[in-house]
Design a protein around this motif. Structure first.
Motif, PDB file in Angstrom:
ATOM      1  N   ILE A 192     -14.497  -0.493 -13.462  1.00  0.00           N
ATOM      2  CA  ILE A 192     -13.586  -1.614 -13.667  1.00  0.00           C
ATOM      3  C   ILE A 192     -12.178  -1.251 -13.184  1.00  0.00           C
ATOM      4  N   LEU A 193     -11.752  -0.016 -13.462  1.00  0.00           N
ATOM      5  CA  LEU A 193     -10.455   0.446 -12.953  1.00  0.00           C
ATOM      6  C   LEU A 193     -10.412   0.385 -11.429  1.00  0.00           C
ATOM      7  N   ASP A 194     -11.481   0.858 -10.789  1.00  0.00           N
ATOM      8  CA  ASP A 194     -11.534   0.836  -9.324  1.00  0.00           C
ATOM      9  C   ASP A 194     -11.427  -0.598  -8.797  1.00  0.00           C
ATOM     10  N   SER A 195     -12.045  -1.528  -9.507  1.00  0.00           N
ATOM     11  CA  SER A 195     -12.017  -2.927  -9.071  1.00  0.00           C
ATOM     12  C   SER A 195     -10.626  -3.528  -9.232  1.00  0.00           C
ATOM     13  N   PHE A 196      -9.959  -3.201 -10.336  1.00  0.00           N
ATOM     14  CA  PHE A 196      -8.591  -3.691 -10.509  1.00  0.00           C
ATOM     15  C   PHE A 196      -7.635  -3.036  -9.515  1.00  0.00           C
ATOM     16  N   GLU A 197      -7.897  -1.786  -9.150  1.00  0.00           N
ATOM     17  CA  GLU A 197      -7.084  -1.136  -8.121  1.00  0.00           C
ATOM     18  C   GLU A 197      -7.216  -1.897  -6.802  1.00  0.00           C
ATOM     19  N   LEU A 198      -8.443  -2.314  -6.497  1.00  0.00           N
ATOM     20  CA  LEU A 198      -8.670  -3.125  -5.303  1.00  0.00           C
ATOM     21  C   LEU A 198      -7.915  -4.448  -5.394  1.00  0.00           C
ATOM     22  N   LEU A 199      -7.898  -5.046  -6.587  1.00  0.00           N
ATOM     23  CA  LEU A 199      -7.173  -6.301  -6.787  1.00  0.00           C
ATOM     24  C   LEU A 199      -5.681  -6.105  -6.532  1.00  0.00           C
ATOM     25  N   VAL A 200      -5.136  -4.995  -7.042  1.00  0.00           N
ATOM     26  CA  VAL A 200      -3.705  -4.728  -6.846  1.00  0.00           C
ATOM     27  C   VAL A 200      -3.396  -4.543  -5.365  1.00  0.00           C
ATOM     28  N   ILE A 201      -4.223  -3.776  -4.675  1.00  0.00           N
ATOM     29  CA  ILE A 201      -4.015  -3.561  -3.235  1.00  0.00           C
ATOM     30  C   ILE A 201      -4.078  -4.890  -2.484  1.00  0.00           C
ATOM     31  N   SER A 202      -5.063  -5.715  -2.850  1.00  0.00           N
ATOM     32  CA  SER A 202      -5.190  -7.026  -2.223  1.00  0.00           C
ATOM     33  C   SER A 202      -3.949  -7.870  -2.481  1.00  0.00           C
ATOM     34  N   GLY A 203      -3.435  -7.802  -3.722  1.00  0.00           N
ATOM     35  CA  GLY A 203      -2.232  -8.544  -4.066  1.00  0.00           C
ATOM     36  C   GLY A 203      -1.014  -8.056  -3.314  1.00  0.00           C
ATOM     37  N   GLN A 204      -0.960  -6.759  -3.078  1.00  0.00           N
ATOM     38  CA  GLN A 204       0.155  -6.217  -2.300  1.00  0.00           C
ATOM     39  C   GLN A 204       0.078  -6.682  -0.846  1.00  0.00           C
TER      40      GLN A 204
END
Length: 199
Positions: free
Chosen positions: A128-140
């Protein structure tokens, strides 16, 4: 002699098991009730899943996979910050029908005395952490999130906030009481032009 084909959709039955563990917990869920909730006979439960603990492990993995898929879908959204804020507000308001998070629940119930479950829950949280990290990168990349924030640290802040929201919601804190934590988190993530996510 060929084995008899299963007379039920195993994936569907597994999701019913997820719901049963999510609702009852582990220790208080008898195999009779578990089989009834799954819509199968007790013998079918043992034949297809093995032990109750084996089925719990499968259920935790299935739950995690479902959550990861939902987060990754949010990461692909045109408005990831708005989607994240909606997710957090939904947790504060409903908390999955009051059931909270299966990973948090199992960690609290079994993690201290069952090393296998503790490791499984930790692995689930890492996914789940890895997925949220992907979300943050996508948001950036889309300009919704601040470019200077560190994705892995921000993902940890999101997951920590979610876990806290779920525990406090179970303790009876209202959505309005929990809202400031959500606003503080999203404000810390938002690019300057993204602070107003309610529009």
């Amino acid at each position: 002699m060929a084995a008899r084909p299963m007379e039920f959709d195993r994936d569907q039955v597994l999701m019913r098991a997820v719901d049963a563990f999510w609702h009852y917990g582990y220790e208080s869920l008898s195999t009779n009730i578990l089989a009834e909730e799954m819509g199968v006979s007790k013998s079918s439960l043992y034949n297809t899943a093995g032990s109750k603990r084996d089925l719990l492990i499968e259920s935790v993995i299935a739950y995690t996979d479902t959550r990861v898929a939902a987060i990754r879908q949010t990461a692909g959204s045109d408005h990831p910050l708005k989607e994240l804020r909606a997710l957090l507000l939904n947790i504060a308001q409903d908390n999955d029908g009051g059931r909270g998070c299966l990973l948090v629940n199992m960690s609290s119930e079994l993690g201290l005395h069952d090393g296998g479950v503790q490791q499984l829950v930790r692995s689930g949280f890492q996914s789940i952490l890895d997925s949220f990290e992907l979300l943050v990168i996508s948001g950036q990349l889309s300009g919704a999130f601040k470019s200077e924030i560190e994705p892995a640290e921000s993902a940890l802040a999101i997951v920590t906030t979610i876990a806290g929201l779920r525990v406090l919601a179970k303790a009876g804190f209202s959505a309005s009481q929990l809202a400031p934590a959500i606003e503080n988190l999203t404000a810390g993530l938002a690019a300057h032009c993204q602070h107003d996510t309610s529009a």
